[in-house]
Design an enzyme around this catalytic site. Structure first.
Site, short mmCIF file in Angstrom:
data_model
loop_
_atom_site.label_atom_id
_atom_site.label_comp_id
_atom_site.label_asym_id
_atom_site.label_seq_id
_atom_site.Cartn_x
_atom_site.Cartn_y
_atom_site.Cartn_z
N ASN A 192 0.83 -1.20 0.00
CA ASN A 192 0.00 0.00 0.00
C ASN A 192 0.87 1.26 0.00
O ASN A 192 1.98 1.27 0.52
CB ASN A 192 -0.90 -0.03 1.24
CG ASN A 192 -1.91 1.09 1.24
OD1 ASN A 192 -1.66 2.17 1.77
ND2 ASN A 192 -3.06 0.87 0.65
C1 LIG Z 1 -6.51 0.01 3.19
C2 LIG Z 1 -5.12 -0.42 3.34
C3 LIG Z 1 -4.18 0.43 3.94
C4 LIG Z 1 -4.51 1.83 4.39
O1 LIG Z 1 -5.36 1.82 5.48
P1 LIG Z 1 -5.63 3.14 6.36
O2 LIG Z 1 -6.25 2.59 7.59
O3 LIG Z 1 -6.55 3.98 5.57
O4 LIG Z 1 -4.35 3.81 6.61
C5 LIG Z 1 -2.91 -0.06 4.11
N1 LIG Z 1 -2.56 -1.29 3.71
C6 LIG Z 1 -3.43 -2.12 3.10
C7 LIG Z 1 -2.99 -3.48 2.67
C8 LIG Z 1 -4.74 -1.72 2.90
O5 LIG Z 1 -5.62 -2.55 2.33
#
Ligand SMILES: *Cc1c(COP(=O)(O)O)cnc(C)c1O
Length: 528
Positions: A192
Site C-alpha cells: 500500500n
Molecule cells: C486500506 C489499506 C491500507 C490503508 O489503510 P488506512 O487505515 O486507511 O491507513 C494499508 N494497507 C493495506 C494493505 C490496505 O488494504
C-alpha cells in the site's frame, strides 16, 4: 441546546440513519454533483443567530446526502470496504458522548482497560501467538490505532530507533547521524502507498522490491536486497510484509521473510489491513504461518469486520521497545498507579497524546455479533465474491486476472486493454455500481470488491447485470463503428492498415480517459 432538545434531535437523527440504510439501494452509489456544488450552495459566513435542529437536519438530507458517495451501499465495489454496523454506530455515538481523552489510565480507566480486553479477544479470535496477548503478562500486547498508515509509521519508527541503539552500542565510533543515514527498509512493490509514505515521514528509505509473478514477496527477494545493501555499507532495518495487498489481495510469504529478518535483526511488520479478517477462519489457517516470528502486525477492523472508521488494531511482540523509543514524560501526564501495574499506558505506543475511546464500538459490535456472527460476516462476503467470480467465469468475453482472494475479484474484458477501460468508464458514468481500475504488469483490469453494510446475493446479481449489459452494448456499438469504417474504406488502402490505424486512435483516447480515472495501487504503476 438543553438535554430535552437533545433527546428529540438525537432520536430524529437515529431515525434518519435507519431510513438512510433501509433505502440505500434506491440511490445511485455515486453522486450526481460537480466540483464546488456545496461550496457554492452554502453561505460564506457562519450564521450569526442560532438555528433550529429541524432545519439543520433537513439540510443534511437536502445538501449533504446528495454529495455522498455511498460506501455502505451494496452497490459499492471499489477500493476495499469500510465497515459499519448498527452497534458500531451506537458505540461511536456513546464514545462521542462521553468525550473522554484516555491518554493515561486515570484519564478514564474504562477506556484503557476495555481496549486491553477487546484487543485480547480479537487476538484470540485470530488465533495469534500468545505473546501478542496482554493476559500473557509478557511485553507483548495490542492497541487500537487510528489507521493502518499510523500503525505502519509506528512500526517503521520503532524499528529505526531500535536499530540506532543497537548499532551505536556495537560501533561507538559512528555518529548517530551517520547511522541514521544508512538505515534502509523493504517492502513489496505491491504494498500500500502508506508504506512508502511511512518511509518518507519516518526519514528511512524504503525499497520497494519487485514481487514475483504471483505478486508475492518472499525471503529470496529480501535476502538479495539485503545482501546488496550490506555490501554498500547500509543497515537493513525494517521489512513490511503484506497479507492482502491492495491491488490483487496477494499474500507475502511471511515465514521465509522472517528467516531473513531474524538473521539480520530486521524488524518484521505485517500489514494485514484488509485480509487480516481471514485469520479468524480455520480454512485460511495457512495465513497464520510465520506470524509467531513477526515483531508487529496491523489489521483494520474498520475495513472488513463491521466496525466503522477509525479502528486499526496493532499488536506488538515487545511493547517495551515502543515505550523505550517514544516515551516523553511530563509531571502532569502521570498518575499514582503509573508503573505499578501491568496495564499499559497507551500514549507511549502511538503518535498523538489524546486517545479516542474506540474500544467501546468494538465491544458493542463483538458482543452483538458474537465470534460466530463475525466469522459468518466474513464468510458471507467471500461467498458473494465467489458468486460474482462464477458469473465472470461463465462469460467467454471476460477473464479473471489474478486468483480471487477474499472478497476481491480481478477481471478484464478479453482483448485490448481499452475494452476494459471503456467498459469501466461507461459503468462509472451510469453511477449504478462503483468499481475502480488497476494495472498488473502493464495490463488494465477492473477490481470488484464485495462491500457495503449488508450485501446480499441480489446485489451481486444486480452488479453482474449492469456489467454484462454494458459490455454487450459496448461491443455491439464497436462492431457497428468498425463495420462502418470497413465499409467506407477508400479503395486504394488496405483494409488491415486502416482498421489498425483507427484502433490506435481509440487506444490513445482511452489511455487518456483511464489515466484520468486511474488509481495507482503500488509503486510500479506510479513510476511506470
Ligand atoms: C486500506 C489499506 C491500507 C490503508 O489503510 P488506512 O487505515 O486507511 O491507513 C494499508 N494497507 C493495506 C494493505 C490496505 O488494504
Amino acid at each position: 441546546m438543553d438535554a430535552n432538545t437533545f433527546r428529540e434531535f438525537g432520536k430524529a437523527a437515529v431515525d434518519f440513519v435507519a431510513d438512510y440504510y433501509e433505502n440505500i439501494r434506491d440511490t445511485d452509489v455515486l453522486p450526481s454533483v460537480s466540483p464546488g456544488y456545496l461550496i457554492n450552495l452554502l453561505p460564506k459566513e457562519m450564521p450569526e443567530k442560532p438555528e433550529q435542529w429541524q432545519e439543520i437536519l433537513q439540510d443534511v438530507s437536502k445538501l449533504i446526502v446528495p454529495g455522498l458517495t455511498h460506501w455502505q451501499s451494496p452497490n459499492f465495489h471499489a477500493f476495499y470496504p469500510t465497515g459499519s454496523s448498527y452497534p458500531s454506530v451506537v458505540g461511536e455515538m456513546l464514545s462521542a458522548a462521553f468525550g473522554v481523552i484516555g491518554f493515561n489510565w486515570l484519564c478514564s480507566p474504562a477506556c484503557t482497560e476495555l481496549e486491553v480486553v477487546v484487543m485480547d479477544w480479537l487476538a484470540k479470535f485470530f488465533k495469534l501467538p500468545a505473546h501478542f496477548l496482554h493476559s500473557t503478562k509478557g511485553p507483548g500486547g495490542g492497541i487500537i490505532q487510528g489507521s493502518a498508515s499510523e500503525s505502519v509509521l509506528i512500526a517503521v519508527m520503532v524499528a529505526r530507533e531500535q536499530a540506532v541503539r543497537r548499532v551505536k552500542a556495537a560501533q561507538p565510533e559512528l555518529s548517530e547521524g551517520e547511522i541514521r543515514a544508512r538505515l534502509v527498509g523493504y517492502s513489496s512493490d505491491q504494498s500500500n502507498s502508506c508504506i512508502e509514505k511511512a518511509g518518507i515521514l519516518g526519514t528511512l528509505h524504503i525499497r520497494l522490491l519487485p514481487a514475483d509473478e504471483s505478486l508475492v514477496m518472499g525471503g529470496t527477494q529480501l535476502a538479495k536486497a539485503v545482501k546488496e545493501d550490506l555490501a554498500k555499507g547500509l543497515i537493513p532495518t525494517v521489512c513490511i510484509a503484506t497479507l492482502g495487498a491492495t491491488g490483487t489481495c496477494s499474500y507475502d510469504d511471511i515465514a521465509s521473510l522472517a528467516t531473513v529478518c531474524e538473521e539480520h535483526k530486521i524488524w518484521l511488520h505485517v500489514d494485514a489491513a484488509y485480509a487480516g479478517c481471514a485469520l479468524a477462519l480455520d480454512e485460511y489457517a495457512h495465513l497464520r504461518e510465520g506470524l509467531d516470528r513477526v515483531d508487529s502486525l496491523n489489521y483494520n477492523l474498520h475495513k472488513s469486520l463491521a466496525v466503522n472508521f477509525d479502528c486499526s488494531p496493532m499488536w506488538l511482540r515487545d511493547s517495551h521497545k515502543v515505550v523505550q523509543s517514544f516515551t516523553v514524560e511530563r509531571i502532569y501526564l502521570q498518575h499514582n498507579y503509573e508503573g505499578q501495574t501491568d496495564i499499559p499506558e497507551f500514549r507511549h505506543w502511538q503518535i498523538s497524546l489524546g486517545r479516542r475511546f474506540r474500544a467501546l464500538k468494538v465491544w458493542l459490535t463483538f458482543r452483538t455479533y458474537g465470534a460466530d456472527g463475525l466469522r459468518e460476516y466474513v464468510r458471507h462476503r467471500i461467498r458473494l465474491a465467489e458468486r460474482f467470480e462464477n458469473y465472470v467465469l461463465a462469460d467467454t468475453r471476460l477473464e479473471i486476472v489474478a486468483k480471487r482472494s477474499m472478497g476481491l475479484v480481478c477481471f478484464r474484458v478479453k482483448g485490448e486493454d481499452n475494452l476494459s477501460t471503456d467498459l469501466l468508464q461507461r459503468i462509472t458514468e451510469r453511477k449504478k455500481i462503483y468499481m475502480v481500475p488497476a494495472t498488473f504488469q502493464g495490463t488494465s483490469f477492473i477490481r470488484f470488491v464485495v462491500c457495503g453494510m449488508e450485501p446480499k446475493e441480489c446485489d451481486i446479481d444486480f452488479a453482474w447485470h449492469e456489467i454484462e449489459s454494458q459490455l454487450s452494448q459496448l461491443l455491439s456499438e464497436r462492431k457497428v463503428t468498425e463495420d462502418e469504417t470497413v465499409h467506407n474504406l477508400p479503395e486504394n488502402k488496405s483494409e488491415d492498415n486502416h482498421v489498425h490505424h483507427r484502433k490506435d486512435d481509440v487506444v490513445g483516447i482511452t489511455q487518456k480517459l483511464s489515466s484520468d480515472l486511474q488509481l495507482s495501487f503500488g509503486a510500479t504503476e506510479k513510476s511506470k
